[in-house]
Design an enzyme around this catalytic site. Sequence first.
Site, PDB file in Angstrom:
ATOM      1  N   MET A 281      39.457  49.833  16.589  1.00  0.00           N
ATOM      2  CA  MET A 281      40.877  49.563  16.813  1.00  0.00           C
ATOM      3  C   MET A 281      41.153  49.247  18.275  1.00  0.00           C
ATOM      4  SD  MET A 281      42.373  49.442  13.981  1.00  0.00           S
ATOM      5  CE  MET A 281      44.017  49.293  14.677  1.00  0.00           C
TER       6      MET A 281
ATOM      7  N   LYS B 272      36.475  55.127   1.724  1.00  0.00           N
ATOM      8  CA  LYS B 272      37.518  56.092   2.093  1.00  0.00           C
ATOM      9  C   LYS B 272      37.265  57.402   1.355  1.00  0.00           C
ATOM     10  CE  LYS B 272      42.567  56.547   2.544  1.00  0.00           C
ATOM     11  NZ  LYS B 272      42.498  56.823   3.998  1.00  0.00           N
TER      12      LYS B 272
ATOM     13  N   GLY C  81      36.176  51.385  20.586  1.00  0.00           N
ATOM     14  CA  GLY C  81      36.132  51.587  19.145  1.00  0.00           C
ATOM     15  C   GLY C  81      36.729  50.373  18.445  1.00  0.00           C
TER      16      GLY C  81
ATOM     17  N   HIS D 186      42.395  51.638  -1.868  1.00  0.00           N
ATOM     18  CA  HIS D 186      41.646  51.497  -0.617  1.00  0.00           C
ATOM     19  C   HIS D 186      40.176  51.201  -0.908  1.00  0.00           C
ATOM     20  CE1 HIS D 186      45.206  53.457   1.182  1.00  0.00           C
ATOM     21  NE2 HIS D 186      44.807  52.884   2.298  1.00  0.00           N
TER      22      HIS D 186
END
Length: 251
Positions: free
Chosen positions: A13, A147, A11, A143
């Site tokens: 991250m 989001k 993924g 953000h």
Amino acid sequence: MTRVIMHGCNGHMGVVISELAANDADVEIVAGVDINTEEKFGYPVFASIKECNVEADVIIDFSVVAAMNDLLEYSAANNVPVVLCTTGLTDEDMAKVKATSEKVAVLKSANMSLGINTVMKLLRLATEVLADRGYDIEIVEKHHNQKVDAPSGTALALADVINEVKDNKYEYVYDRSQKREKRSKDEIGLSAVRGGTIVGQHDVIYAGIDEVIEIHHTAYSKAVFAKGAIDAAKFLAGKGAGMYDMSDVIG
């Protein structure tokens, strides 16, 4: 050298953490887990944590809620501490996390950024000094336009830190458009901005008579969360059973 299993390695991250770890002499990712079993960084990748047979000192988890049960069972059964970064956990999930922490070290924080967690320490001090001296407290978070939740979990965590200092006396106010009345001294206003590609900005404002104090944090990329996760893994390796968070990491 801290040996890490990267849970959710392919993924976004997981890839960022793998790239950072490759340049960190104090940590090595020895195995990965992902439904996509492509081996991008030279370590073996397993489709499920249950299949992993590589010894490690700690697990970093950036995966999905559906994989949580197997992860927690593996962590407890093999006595491998876990840094939990997956979001969206229900109360039932968190009950399982806490039960697991009675057998093995588990670290879970609302935000993995070292900067945000340092801000939390500053908020405790600022609130002790300013809250009862007439300073109103507001939080503004910004953000990207993709989001879906508002306010951010981090903004709520910042508010919770302030509220804990003052014995949870504050009410959270998200919208003032439906009432016409003066601001209460026992409220924290939380405002959300959504636009463009803003990774994350959080401002905590202490507004007093003739002066304003602002504590500001900007994340320019998700690498800040990856760096925090790696630091958390180094900290957690070898720790005894219990629940930990990033405040334990930064000391």
